[in-house]
Design an enzyme around this catalytic site. Structure first.
Site, PDB file in Angstrom:
ATOM      1  N   SER A   1       0.841  -1.194   0.000  1.00  0.00           N
ATOM      2  CA  SER A   1       0.000   0.000   0.000  1.00  0.00           C
ATOM      3  C   SER A   1       0.873   1.241   0.000  1.00  0.00           C
ATOM      4  O   SER A   1       2.096   1.154   0.047  1.00  0.00           O
ATOM      5  CB  SER A   1      -0.893   0.005   1.232  1.00  0.00           C
ATOM      6  N   LYS A   2       0.222   2.373  -0.034  1.00  0.00           N
ATOM      7  CA  LYS A   2       0.962   3.652  -0.098  1.00  0.00           C
ATOM      8  C   LYS A   2       1.946   3.771   1.052  1.00  0.00           C
ATOM      9  O   LYS A   2       2.951   4.452   0.942  1.00  0.00           O
ATOM     10  CB  LYS A   2       0.001   4.848  -0.036  1.00  0.00           C
ATOM     11  N   ARG A   3       1.633   3.135   2.140  1.00  0.00           N
ATOM     12  CA  ARG A   3       2.538   3.188   3.290  1.00  0.00           C
ATOM     13  C   ARG A   3       3.941   2.731   2.916  1.00  0.00           C
ATOM     14  O   ARG A   3       4.916   3.124   3.523  1.00  0.00           O
ATOM     15  CB  ARG A   3       2.041   2.262   4.408  1.00  0.00           C
ATOM     16  N   HIS A   4       4.006   1.842   1.936  1.00  0.00           N
ATOM     17  CA  HIS A   4       5.302   1.288   1.554  1.00  0.00           C
ATOM     18  C   HIS A   4       6.061   2.178   0.580  1.00  0.00           C
ATOM     19  O   HIS A   4       7.107   1.797   0.086  1.00  0.00           O
ATOM     20  CB  HIS A   4       5.107  -0.087   0.913  1.00  0.00           C
ATOM     21  N   GLY A   5       5.515   3.355   0.293  1.00  0.00           N
ATOM     22  CA  GLY A   5       6.176   4.208  -0.675  1.00  0.00           C
ATOM     23  C   GLY A   5       5.490   4.090  -2.015  1.00  0.00           C
ATOM     24  O   GLY A   5       4.276   3.946  -2.074  1.00  0.00           O
TER      25      GLY A   5
END
Length: 544
Positions: free
Chosen positions: A253-257
């Site tokens: 997800s976006k959390r991972h960049g």
RNA sequence: GGCGCUAUCGUCUAGGGGUUAGGACGUCAGAUUCUCAAUCUGAAAACUCGGGUUCGAUUCCCGGUAGCGCUACCA
């Protein structure tokens, strides 16, 4: 398997992310492998979150990846429209059919009521599933509530007994008992279809033979199969793809960049590298090859070779693969890409400020070529022109020959030099900056490492002086000059080489020095060596 | 919680009843050298656990554990 039809159905609630891209790729590969049809469908049933700009961006990413669709937005097709928002009428028909046959029923429970009952059940540690409150409403009751204007959703009447099973092309046989499936919603109270209704109706209408999608839909599949049966339709084959995870093994997800395909393009990743990398995330080509050209992928792609377990998206491996593709990219493709990159970064390629003999802006191309009726280029004949015009054309020609052509050559040589160690297209404008502009800084690390010797300024001046007089200016000759100087002064050649590298490129890391010199050209090399010498004598005068 | 799915080096994976468990990325060491890559050589590194079946299980079966997914009037 004749007449294979598959589809990729993104919802325009975000950019095309790498997981979606892999799903699209596998669909595309499957279609191409079997000579089938690849459909692109936009699932914009979530009106609140769907945005037209995002649809455009998704299409753009698909094209960039080279995943051309045979039917869908912009190309049309016999089974459109290919946007769910344009298929409302069709969904109403399907719902009506299901309601008429008793496979669906209206549910008057409000979202709040359901929420409350669900919370209550959870509080008591009971598993919640829609309780069927409206499942057995009498026709009269339904009519009464309807005429009272009560809004309602439509739910599918799931059988209480029996099991629903299917043979997934990746996961094998999947079986669930119907008792575990709740009466899911088909149409929202505002009349909009839910995902389940949309996919089934569309896949049916679009004659989809194979549904290939993320494993997050594995648990939804029995519901959809129940719908196909209720509709009296043939159930398509299913193939679910393992999910792509972040380094922490959580769903990517976006959390991972960066997760958007576009973000990788912006980082200088080549589409063929991303495609190849994505293809290998869950699929191993026969022979276990890592670098697989698209034609070969199409040729050997099999769903049965797709892995069942989730895969971590490994940026390191992507970087390696990108470098691999970049190094082997044919120059015709590389050069425009680098030019584009330089343009984006604000470089002016023809105007790197050296020769100063380029044509003035307004006079660059005064009808040097004309278009003939066939659309090809045709040179203007000078002798048929009036004298003033003739002179001007001649002058422009002379300048083009002297300067831009030369600069162009330097540009190409520089790109090819940089190519051998580039990992991303960004490297050309970043670590390769000095090849395309005179404005570059001396890297502090490089200065510390290679500019230690106090006498360096004199050496660099001496080297510049000799190079200025050198017979020719190719790699062999410049090397001879430098090594000769080193020997005379009793220096290690490496000292001069490394110091010169920093002087010429600002970097401690760059391609072989003598090739760099040849690519830069005598004028620049001499100027930069002197400039570095001056800087070494008086660093406070400013970097550059 | 319920239901479903999955489980081989750090990561992507091959394999499959008897193998020195193979490859790739990454890591480490060496060669090369003009820095860094590239290249070449080498090294470390894995079958989740417990039962069964079997002469023999990493492989087949069952269970545990862990992870993931679904559990919405999201898709």
């Amino acid at each position: 398997m004749a007449d294979i039809r598959v589809r990729f159905a993104p919802s325009p609630t975000g950019y095309l992310h790498v997981g979606g891209a892999r799903t699209a790729l596998y669909n595309w590969l499957y279609a191409r492998h079997h000579g089938g049809v690849f459909i692109l469908r936009i699932e914009d049933t979530d009106v609140d979150r769907s945005k037209p700009e995002l649809e455009t961006a998704i299409l753009e990413s698909m094209r960039w990846l080279g995943l051309a669709w045979d039917e869908g937005p912009e190309v049309g097709g016999a089974h459109g429209p290919y946007r769910q928002s344009e298929r409302q009428e069709r969904y109403r028909q399907v719902v009506a059919q299901l309601e008429k046959s008793g496979a669906a029923y209206p549910c008057f429970c409000t979202a709040e009521e359901l929420q409350a009952r669900r919370a209550h059940a959870e509080a008591e540690h009971r598993a919640w599933k829609y309780d069927g409150a409206c499942r057995h409403l009498s026709a009269d009751e339904i009519a009464r509530r309807r005429s009272a204007g009560q809004s309602y959703a439509l739910r599918f009447r799931v059988p209480h007994s029996g099991t629903t099973a299917f043979d997934d092309q990746v996961f094998g046989r999947i079986e669930v008992s119907n008792a575990d499936i709740e009466d899911f919603v088909l149409a929202r109270s505002d009349g909009h279809p839910t995902y389940h209704l949309g996919v089934v109706a569309d896949d049916l209408d679009m004659r989809v033979t194979d549904v290939i999608r993320g494993a997050d839909h594995l648990s939804n599949t029995p519901k959809q199969i129940l719908m196909y049966r209720a509709l009296g339709a043939t159930v398509p084959r299913f193939a679910h793809l393992p999910l792509i995870l972040g380094p922490d093994k959580q769903r990517l997800s976006k959390r991972h960049g960066a997760t958007a395909v576009g973000a990788y393009r912006d980082q200088g990743v080549l589409p063929e590298a991303l495609v190849n990398f994505l293809a290998l995330l869950g699929w191993t080509p026969p022979g276990g090859k890592e670098i697989v050209p698209p034609e070969e992928m199409v040729q050997s792609f099999e769903l049965s070779a797709v892995s069942k377990s989730n895969a971590v998206f490994d940026l390191e491996k992507l970087a390696w693969m990108n470098a691999e593709y970049l190094r082997h990219l044919p120059r015709e493709r590389l050069l425009p890409l680098v030019e584009e990159e330089l343009r984006k970064e604000g470089f002016r390629i023809q105007d790197s400020g050296f020769s100063g003999r380029r044509p003035e802006a307004g006079r660059q191309d005064p009808g040097f070529r004309i278009q003939d009726s066939e659309g090809g280029n045709q040179k203007l004949e000078i002798r048929n022109q009036k004298p003033e015009v003739r002179d001007e054309i001649a002058e422009v020609r002379r300048q083009h020959a002297a300067s831009p052509a030369h600069e162009r050559e330097k540009f190409e040589r520089s790109v090819l030099l940089l190519q051998t160690r580039a990992r991303s297209l960004k490297d050309f404008v970043q670590s390769g900056r000095a090849f395309f502009s005179d404005e570059f800084d001396y890297d502090p690390e490089a200065r510390k490492k290679f500019w230690k010797d106090a006498a360096l300024a004199d050496y660099l001046d001496a080297l510049a002086a000799r190079l200025e007089k050198a017979e020719t200016f190719d790699a062999a000759e410049t090397e001879k000059v430098l090594r000769g100087l080193a020997e005379e002064r009793n220096l290690k050649a490496g000292l001069l080489i490394n110091a010169s590298r920093v002087a010429l490129t600002g970097q401690g890391v760059a391609p072989g020095l003598f090739e760099v010199m040849a690519a830069l050209g005598r004028e620049r090399v001499v100027a930069r060596l002197h400039r570095a010498a001056a800087f070494l004598r008086n660093p406070s005068a400013g970097n550059n």
